[in-house]
Design a protein around this motif. Structure first.
Motif, short mmCIF file in Angstrom:
data_model
loop_
_atom_site.label_atom_id
_atom_site.label_comp_id
_atom_site.label_asym_id
_atom_site.label_seq_id
_atom_site.Cartn_x
_atom_site.Cartn_y
_atom_site.Cartn_z
N THR A 1 45.75 45.66 44.47
CA THR A 1 45.36 46.99 44.94
C THR A 1 44.74 47.68 43.74
O THR A 1 45.40 47.89 42.72
N TYR A 2 43.46 47.98 43.85
CA TYR A 2 42.69 48.55 42.75
C TYR A 2 42.03 49.84 43.22
O TYR A 2 41.25 49.83 44.16
N GLU A 3 42.40 50.93 42.57
CA GLU A 3 41.90 52.25 42.95
C GLU A 3 42.07 52.49 44.45
O GLU A 3 41.17 52.97 45.14
N GLY A 4 43.23 52.12 44.96
CA GLY A 4 43.59 52.37 46.35
C GLY A 4 43.02 51.39 47.36
O GLY A 4 43.26 51.53 48.56
N GLN A 5 42.30 50.38 46.91
CA GLN A 5 41.68 49.42 47.82
C GLN A 5 42.22 48.01 47.55
O GLN A 5 42.25 47.57 46.41
N GLY B 1 44.33 42.57 26.80
CA GLY B 1 45.01 42.64 28.09
C GLY B 1 44.68 43.87 28.91
O GLY B 1 45.25 44.10 29.97
N LEU B 2 43.72 44.67 28.44
CA LEU B 2 43.36 45.88 29.17
C LEU B 2 42.37 45.64 30.30
O LEU B 2 42.28 46.43 31.24
N GLN B 3 41.60 44.56 30.19
CA GLN B 3 40.61 44.21 31.22
C GLN B 3 40.98 42.86 31.84
O GLN B 3 41.29 41.92 31.12
N PHE B 4 40.92 42.80 33.15
CA PHE B 4 41.22 41.60 33.90
C PHE B 4 39.93 41.16 34.60
O PHE B 4 39.27 41.97 35.25
N PHE B 5 39.56 39.89 34.45
CA PHE B 5 38.35 39.37 35.06
C PHE B 5 38.70 38.41 36.18
O PHE B 5 39.56 37.54 36.02
N ALA B 6 38.03 38.61 37.31
CA ALA B 6 38.30 37.81 38.49
C ALA B 6 37.06 37.77 39.38
O ALA B 6 36.22 38.66 39.31
N TRP B 7 36.97 36.74 40.21
CA TRP B 7 35.94 36.68 41.24
C TRP B 7 36.49 37.47 42.43
O TRP B 7 37.57 37.15 42.95
N CYS B 8 35.79 38.51 42.81
CA CYS B 8 36.22 39.36 43.93
C CYS B 8 35.60 38.84 45.21
O CYS B 8 34.37 38.76 45.32
N ARG B 9 36.43 38.48 46.15
CA ARG B 9 35.93 37.97 47.43
C ARG B 9 35.21 39.06 48.22
O ARG B 9 34.33 38.77 49.02
N MET B 10 35.57 40.31 47.99
CA MET B 10 34.95 41.42 48.72
C MET B 10 33.51 41.65 48.24
O MET B 10 32.59 41.76 49.04
N SER B 11 33.33 41.70 46.93
CA SER B 11 31.99 41.96 46.39
C SER B 11 31.20 40.68 46.13
O SER B 11 30.01 40.74 45.82
N LYS B 12 31.87 39.52 46.25
CA LYS B 12 31.24 38.21 46.04
C LYS B 12 30.58 38.14 44.66
O LYS B 12 29.43 37.72 44.52
N ASN B 13 31.35 38.55 43.64
CA ASN B 13 30.84 38.59 42.28
C ASN B 13 32.01 38.60 41.31
O ASN B 13 33.12 38.99 41.67
N THR C 1 45.18 49.16 34.06
CA THR C 1 45.96 50.36 34.39
C THR C 1 45.62 50.93 35.78
O THR C 1 46.37 51.75 36.30
N LYS C 2 44.51 50.49 36.37
CA LYS C 2 44.12 50.96 37.70
C LYS C 2 44.58 50.02 38.81
O LYS C 2 44.36 50.29 39.99
N ILE C 3 45.22 48.91 38.44
CA ILE C 3 45.79 47.98 39.43
C ILE C 3 47.21 48.46 39.72
O ILE C 3 48.05 48.50 38.82
N THR C 4 47.47 48.85 40.96
CA THR C 4 48.78 49.40 41.30
C THR C 4 49.70 48.40 41.98
O THR C 4 50.91 48.66 42.09
N ALA C 5 49.16 47.25 42.41
CA ALA C 5 49.99 46.23 43.04
C ALA C 5 49.28 44.88 42.96
O ALA C 5 48.05 44.83 42.89
#
Length: 76
Positions: free
Chosen positions: A20-24, A37-49, A56-60
């Protein structure tokens, strides 16, 4: 398990994780952390990128149970 541990555990197993990132909620393929450890890199299935997420903006984070074939080296 806390957010960082969940992401690292899923990454090591090459398992997608729901964050859950910024409520989404997003389904992502975890790859690595940077900037101490402040930045997390991942392939987002939603944005396809590849995306950079401010930790700190990841709440779950929760395991998805879905395995992925890495597009990039996984560093967990």
């Amino acid at each position: 398990m806390d957010i960082i541990s969940t992401i690292k555990t899923c990454g090591a197993r090459k398992e997608m994780v729901y964050i859950t990132y910024e409520g989404q909620e997003r389904l992502v393929e975890p790859y690595y952390f940077r900037d101490g450890g402040l930045q997390f890199f991942a392939w987002c299935r939603m944005s396809k990128n590849i995306r950079s997420f401010t930790v700190t903006k990841i709440t779950a984070a929760r395991p998805s149970g879905l395995v992925y074939g890495p597009r990039y080296p996984v560093e967990f």
